[in-house]
Design a protein around this motif. Structure first.
Motif, short mmCIF file in Angstrom:
data_model
loop_
_atom_site.label_atom_id
_atom_site.label_comp_id
_atom_site.label_asym_id
_atom_site.label_seq_id
_atom_site.Cartn_x
_atom_site.Cartn_y
_atom_site.Cartn_z
N THR A 41 0.84 -1.21 0.00
CA THR A 41 0.00 0.00 0.00
C THR A 41 0.87 1.26 0.00
N GLU A 81 -7.22 0.83 -0.96
CA GLU A 81 -7.39 -0.39 -0.17
C GLU A 81 -8.74 -0.40 0.55
N ASP A 153 -5.16 -1.42 -5.38
CA ASP A 153 -4.68 -1.98 -4.11
C ASP A 153 -5.66 -3.03 -3.61
N GLU A 154 -5.27 -4.29 -3.68
CA GLU A 154 -6.09 -5.42 -3.25
C GLU A 154 -7.52 -5.34 -3.75
MG LIG Z 1 -1.98 -2.91 1.97
#
Ligand SMILES: [Mg+2]
Ligand SMILES: Nc1ncnc2c1ncn2[C@@H]1O[C@H](COP(=O)(O)OP(=O)(O)OP(=O)(O)O)[C@@H](O)[C@H]1O
Length: 303
Positions: A41, A81, A153-154
């Motif tokens: 991140t 995220e 992010d993810e």
């Molecule tokens: Mg992360």
């Protein structure tokens, strides 16, 4: 496209990045892979110009993301995220609002909604979206204005298996249709292997390995796979099966799939190229399904 050189980032006493160095070439779908707390991140936020580095050099689309953040943000889409959206606002209103802030019109918002697959939910309030569709809304926002680079992010965090598959399929299509460079952070390696053709493995704030999946497999002595098409697949298969380093050959229709030790890569490349010139193979490509093995070896070697 992205270049980090010796990048350092501290949060108080914590060193989130300890001299991270990597590049992401234009046009790839890159997995930014690493365990929890690896610095994924932090890396994405620094690349997006949202966080200031404490040392090292960063170039994204030829710009310094911190010094030239405004210019960069028009060309880069980010999925955060833990995105937070106002719950009571209809999807349509939110998208139009974000588009307007970015100097874009409703047509752009609608196109992004279509690409991300949320156009059926435009009238619904954000609070009525399932997690999968919330994630797609985040993707739609990231896609506004057709950015050259997407930082995700993810994107599959907190999704059930079918929503994960849908979101991953949407990302894959995007990569193919928009031709954008995409960076996806994740620690779920099998999932990343399906969408990525490039990987950057990070742990403890340093980059352990990077490259195309096939080059990583070769570097870590893992298996590679040759996929060749042929009008005489059985003949090609029997030629391959007797080669040293070949561990298995399968024929599927007109395709021949051969698994091989990476040490045999060059020799088999030459052999298949010869077969292609002689007309036995119509074409061939190299792929790798060894990302899990590469990841484990890279992380273990760093301990
Ligand atoms: Mg992360
Ligand atoms: N704002 C912050 N304040 C203090 N420490 C932070 C902050 N942000 C990140 N860190 C620390 O920096 C390190 C890297 O964090 P980062 O969020 O980049 O990891 P990550 O790879 O994204 O992890 P995850 O998979 O859990 O999302 C961790 O040790 C984390 O606790």
């Amino acid at each position: 496209m992205i270049a980090f050189e010796g990048v350092v980032k501290r949060f108080g006493a914590t060193e989130a990045l300890r001299g991270a160095t990597f590049t992401v070439p234009k046009g790839v779908v890159a997995g930014l892979l690493g365990p929890n707390g690896a610095g994924k991140t932090t890396t994405i936020k620094i690349a997006a110009g949202l966080l200031r580095r404490d040392g090292g050099r960063v170039s994204v689309l030829g710009l310094d993301p911190w010094e030239q953040g405004e210019e960069l943000r028009e060309r880069v889409g980010v999925l955060h995220e833990r995105p937070a959206y106002p719950p009571d606002v209809p999807v349509k209103v939110l998208l139009r609002h974000v588009a307007r802030i970015r100097g874009l019109g409703w047509e752009d918002a609608l196109q992004a909604a279509k690409l991300a697959g949320v156009e059926r939910y435009l009238e619904r309030p954000v609070s009525a979206l399932s997690r999968g569709y919330l994630q797609r809304l985040g993707l739609a926002i990231a896609l506004l204005g057709e950015p050259e680079l997407l930082l995700l992010d993810e994107p599959t965090a907190n999704l059930d298996p079918s929503a994960r598959r849908e979101v991953l399929a949407a990302i894959k299509t995007l990569g193919e249709e928009m031709g954008a460079t995409i960076v996806i952070s994740s620690h779920i390696i099998p999932e990343m292997e399906q969408v990525c053709n490039y990987a950057v493995i990070i742990s403890g704030g340093v980059v352990l390995a990077q490259g195309s999946l096939t080059d990583l497999a070769t570097a870590f002595g893992a298996e590679v796979e040759f996929v060749a098409r042929s009008r005489e697949p059985r003949r090609l298969a029997s030629l391959l099966v007797s080669e040293e380093g070949v561990r298995g050959v399968e024929v599927e229709g007109d395709r021949v799939v051969a698994r091989a030790a990476s040490s045999a890569r060059q020799r088999l490349e030459a052999l298949l190229e010869k077969a292609r010139l002689e007309g036995l193979a119509l074409g061939w490509e190299l792929r790798s399904r060894s990302l899990g093995e590469v990841y484990e070896r890279a992380v273990q070697a760093s301990r």
